[in-house]
Design a protein around this motif. Structure first.
Motif, short mmCIF file in Angstrom:
data_model
loop_
_atom_site.label_atom_id
_atom_site.label_comp_id
_atom_site.label_asym_id
_atom_site.label_seq_id
_atom_site.Cartn_x
_atom_site.Cartn_y
_atom_site.Cartn_z
N PHE A 108 0.81 -1.22 0.00
CA PHE A 108 0.00 0.00 0.00
C PHE A 108 0.84 1.26 0.00
CE2 PHE A 108 0.91 -0.58 4.44
CZ PHE A 108 0.95 0.68 4.99
N GLN A 110 4.01 1.30 -1.81
CA GLN A 110 4.90 1.30 -2.96
C GLN A 110 4.33 0.39 -4.04
OE1 GLN A 110 9.04 1.01 -2.04
NE2 GLN A 110 9.58 0.16 -4.01
N ALA A 111 4.52 0.78 -5.29
CA ALA A 111 4.01 0.00 -6.41
C ALA A 111 4.65 -1.39 -6.42
CB ALA A 111 4.31 0.71 -7.72
N GLY A 128 -6.86 5.03 3.29
CA GLY A 128 -7.52 6.11 2.55
C GLY A 128 -8.82 6.54 3.20
N THR A 164 7.44 3.40 4.37
CA THR A 164 8.17 3.66 3.13
C THR A 164 9.66 3.43 3.34
OG1 THR A 164 6.53 5.33 2.54
CG2 THR A 164 8.60 5.39 1.35
N GLN A 217 -2.61 12.96 -1.68
CA GLN A 217 -2.02 11.71 -2.13
C GLN A 217 -2.74 10.50 -1.53
OE1 GLN A 217 2.39 11.53 -2.07
NE2 GLN A 217 2.29 13.67 -1.45
N THR A 220 -5.93 9.78 -3.54
CA THR A 220 -5.75 9.23 -4.88
C THR A 220 -5.02 7.89 -4.88
OG1 THR A 220 -3.72 10.54 -5.10
CG2 THR A 220 -5.75 11.52 -5.92
N LYS A 221 -4.23 7.62 -3.85
CA LYS A 221 -3.39 6.42 -3.87
C LYS A 221 -3.90 5.31 -2.96
CE LYS A 221 1.46 5.03 -3.47
NZ LYS A 221 2.84 5.49 -3.19
N TYR A 222 -4.39 5.66 -1.80
CA TYR A 222 -4.68 4.64 -0.79
C TYR A 222 -6.16 4.33 -0.60
CZ TYR A 222 0.09 5.97 0.37
OH TYR A 222 1.42 6.26 0.29
N ASP A 260 -11.61 10.08 -10.50
CA ASP A 260 -11.59 8.70 -10.96
C ASP A 260 -13.04 8.26 -11.17
OD1 ASP A 260 -11.31 6.06 -11.50
OD2 ASP A 260 -10.22 5.54 -9.68
#
Length: 735
Positions: A108, A110-111, A128, A164, A217, A220-222, A260
């Motif tokens: 969750f 890092q790609a 998120g 991270t 972030q 949009t990411k989590y 999205d």
């Protein structure tokens, strides 16, 4: 399963524990009660942390379950309850920074490779959703809740940085890790200039806080897809005035979440219903702009779901719904998609006929009302013009459908809006009238009114007359539009639908009769055979009347002969109305045939005509007798021998109908008998008919055709059931 049951019991106990503790009276700032309450909260925090530790490898899941139970208590509660619940979240978030969650997957932060797989128990999927709730709570008017939410966000941010760093350490290995400068590992992206910085969120976090870039972030990411709608609904509700949270922050969250567009149908419905329910309380410009953007994005991405959802919300198009429709029609691309969906709703009304509020019949009524409202918006002129032919026909079919509404369906459509002045049928008629005016056809609209067309459409008894008036006036509109309407009608009629086939055929035949394009006739000749066999009452007769007009025009008469076999076939078992319409057509077509073709067709018709002599319709009896008389004059050559049999079979019915109560039928029978005598070269028959010696004819007929006595008996027996008493008596006398 037992494990699931235990989990549910644990959640129930925790929920009861939270409610008991959080709903205690506000603690004093001093004294033993304050100390006792602080110890109670500390014990609760310790218990929650112990639950996470004791869960072992399921610690991550246990932690998320606790967050899931706490989050609802942070909104729509008393200020004391919200602050206490938020403080527990902040304490747990702090606990996360010091306690290593076992086996937590770093996917969750890092790609990963697309083939990456990890267990559900290893994923921290709530990040998120948690950030979304906490972000809004950071702008809460209650100072304590606001402070605790900001603390929780800071701890989550620290936890994310730690995860991270840990991921990088694993990727680089211990030797490389030693040489990584600390600044590289802890450097945060420079905050982007957003509206968050100038709002209450900036005040709570500090405008220069790295959290100001972390929050967008995190969205949009989590944020998980299944959680997006929940956060978005919470943000939309926060746009109301007065609001517990910052309207600017809530608007910004809506803007981020709607970018999205991969929503599911049920999620779109939830968002549309939420906007509809809270729009009247939303006053701020920034909030309106945010909802406008969200609605347009959803409309462009999910037009079917958005349109259906709004029609469900407001079947009679309330002021709130009108405001939402106006937003969707404010952008050409969205307006085009919405009109296409409304058109689809109108055409799909025939799929079901059950009396429920979500069936296509009700939705089509709602779509009609909506179109009527939107025609007052000049912004959609181009979009309406592009689909005018289809929209015109769909509304016309809708008017027809509305005349057939059941007594149960009308109250369903109107039950929530009893004050609404228009009935469903009048609303539908107003919609088509408004469409014509919108397109600039005021003259045609007034002409329809002068002929009583609009009033005729309102009644089931006169509806088709109104449709005919409307269709004739539509022939006066520009040729290109007229041609497009006709072509679209032809396409619709190729797909048979009993719901609107009668109305469609009325318009089609009226337009065909007023035009002279060869292409139009080609389409008609292709479509007519199917509808000559239609089971829809009145449709075959309507088609036959149109064909009759074509046979009377020199330019089109001969081309109709391709339909002759279908019309002959129609005579067998046809209703009286259809037979009455078919006989004049056959008479005209026989005159168009020449030579052998004429003789063969006359012979083929003969055995189908004399059974019609006893039809209940006066018109059918007369027309069939006269056409039979014509066939005797057309048969030549080798066919005459076969024709004699048909003529002999017709004699007794013709003799009986000399006593028909309808004088025209009796006269036609007399003339046909004379023609039969000449065809059979039986001069005595002609003489007896001319001298009205009917019973001598019967005697001579039996004497001349003794072998057919049984056939004559059967024929006479059918007349014993005749509705005419005179024919019954003559049949008895003959027997």
């Amino acid at each position: 399963s037992r494990a699931k049951l235990l989990l549910q019991e644990k959640e129930s106990i925790l929920r009861a524990c939270f409610c008991s503790v959080f709903h205690l009276p506000p603690q004093d700032t001093q004294g033993p009660s304050a100390c006792l309450y602080s110890e109670t909260l500390a014990a609760l925090d310790s218990m929650l942390q112990s639950l996470v530790r004791s869960a072992g490898t399921l610690g991550t899941m246990e932690l998320q379950n606790i967050f899931q139970l706490l989050l609802p208590l942070t909104t729509s509660q008393t200020e004391v309850v919200e602050e206490r619940a938020m403080a527990r979240i902040a304490t747990l978030a702090n606990f996360m920074t010091s306690y290593t969650l076992p086996q937590i997957c770093h996917c969750f932060v890092q790609a990963t490779h697309r083939r990456h797989r990890c267990s559900k128990t290893q994923r921290f999927v709530m990040l998120g959703k948690l950030v979304g709730h906490l972000t809004l709570c950071c702008t809460c008017k209650d100072r304590g809740t606001r402070h605790q939410a900001a603390e929780a966000l800071r701890h989550l941010h620290t936890f994310l940085v730690q995860q991270t760093s840990k991921r990088r350490r694993i990727a680089l290995g211990p030797l490389q890790w030693q040489w990584q400068p600390a600044a590289t590992l802890l450097r945060e992206r420079k905050p982007e200039p957003t509206s968050l910085h100038r709002d209450a969120l900036g005040d709570a976090l500090g405008d220069e806080s790295p959290l100001c870039s972390f929050i967008p972030q995190a969205f949009t990411k989590y944020l998980q897809h299944r959680d997006r709608v929940e956060i978005m609904v919470m943000a939309i509700k926060s746009l109301r005035c007065p609001s517990t949270y910052s309207i600017i922050t809530a608007a910004h969250m809506v803007d981020i979440l709607v970018e999205d567009t991969s929503f599911q149908a049920g999620q779109v419905q939830t968002i549309v219903w939420t906007i509809y329910g809270h729009l009247p309380s939303i006053k701020e410009v920034v909030a309106h702009n945010s909802l406008k953007k969200a609605l347009l994005v959803l409309t462009n991405g999910h037009p079917t779901e958005v349109v259906a959802s709004l029609l469900h919300c407001s079947p009679t198009c309330t002021q709130v719904a009108v405001a939402m429709w106006k937003i969707m029609f404010s952008e050409p691309q969205a307006a085009k998609k919405v009109l296409q969906e409304l058109l689809s709703m109108l055409m799909n009304q025939s799929l079901h006929k059950t009396s429920t509020t979500d069936n296509p019949r009700i939705l089509s009524l709602a779509a009609t009302r909506t179109i009527n409202e939107m025609l007052h918006q000049p912004t959609c002129l181009r979009e309406v013009g592009a689909i005018f032919p289809q929209l015109f026909l769909a509304l016309l079919f809708q008017v027809s459908f509305t005349t057939e509404l059941t007594l149960r369906e009308v109250p369903i459509f109107w039950k929530e809006h009893q004050e609404y002045p228009l009935t469903p049928i009048r609303s539908a008629v107003n919609s088509i009238r408004g469409l014509l005016c919108f397109m600039g056809f005021e003259r045609e609209t007034l002409a329809i009114e002068a002929q009583g067309g609009w009033d005729a459409l309102l009644s089931a008894q006169t509806h088709l007359m109104g449709v005919s008036i409307l269709a004739r006036e539509m022939m006066k509109i520009p040729g290109a539009l007229r041609c497009t309407i006709f072509c679209h009608l032809a396409e619709l009629l190729r797909v048979k639908d009993c719901t609107w086939e009668m109305v469609a055929m009325v318009v089609f035949t009226e337009m065909l009769g007023c035009g002279d394009r060869s292409e139009d006739l080609d389409r008609a000749l292709e479509i007519f055979p199917r509808y000559l066999q239609s089971q829809c009452l009145g449709v075959p007769s309507l088609v036959l009347r149109a064909i009759l007009k074509l046979t009377q025009r020199p330019s089109t008469a001969r081309r109709t002969l391709v339909l002759l076999p279908y019309i002959v076939e129609l005579l067998q078992g046809a209703e009286s109305d259809a037979s009455a319409a078919a006989l004049p057509v056959l008479s005209n077509m026989l005159r168009l045939l020449e030579g052998k073709a004429s003789s063969l067709m006359a012979l083929a018709l003969a055995d189908k005509l004399w059974p019609l002599f006893g039809d209940e319709s006066n018109s059918v009896r007369e027309l069939s007798i006269r056409l039979f008389q014509d066939t005797m004059g057309l048969v030549v050559g080798a066919e005459r021998k076969q024709m004699k049999k048909e003529v002999w079979d017709s004699l007794l019915p013709l003799l009986l109908h000399l006593h028909d109560e309808d004088k025209s039928v009796a006269k036609a029978s007399e003339e046909a008998l004379c023609s039969a005598g000449r065809f059979l070269k039986w001069r005595q028959l002609v003489q007896l008919v001319e001298t009205a010696q009917v019973w001598r004819i019967c005697e001579r007929l039996l004497a001349k055709k003794k072998k057919k006595a049984k056939d004559f008996l059967q024929q006479s027996q059918t007349y014993l059931k005749s509705p005419q008493e005179a024919l019954q008596q003559e049949a008895v006398r003959f027997i």
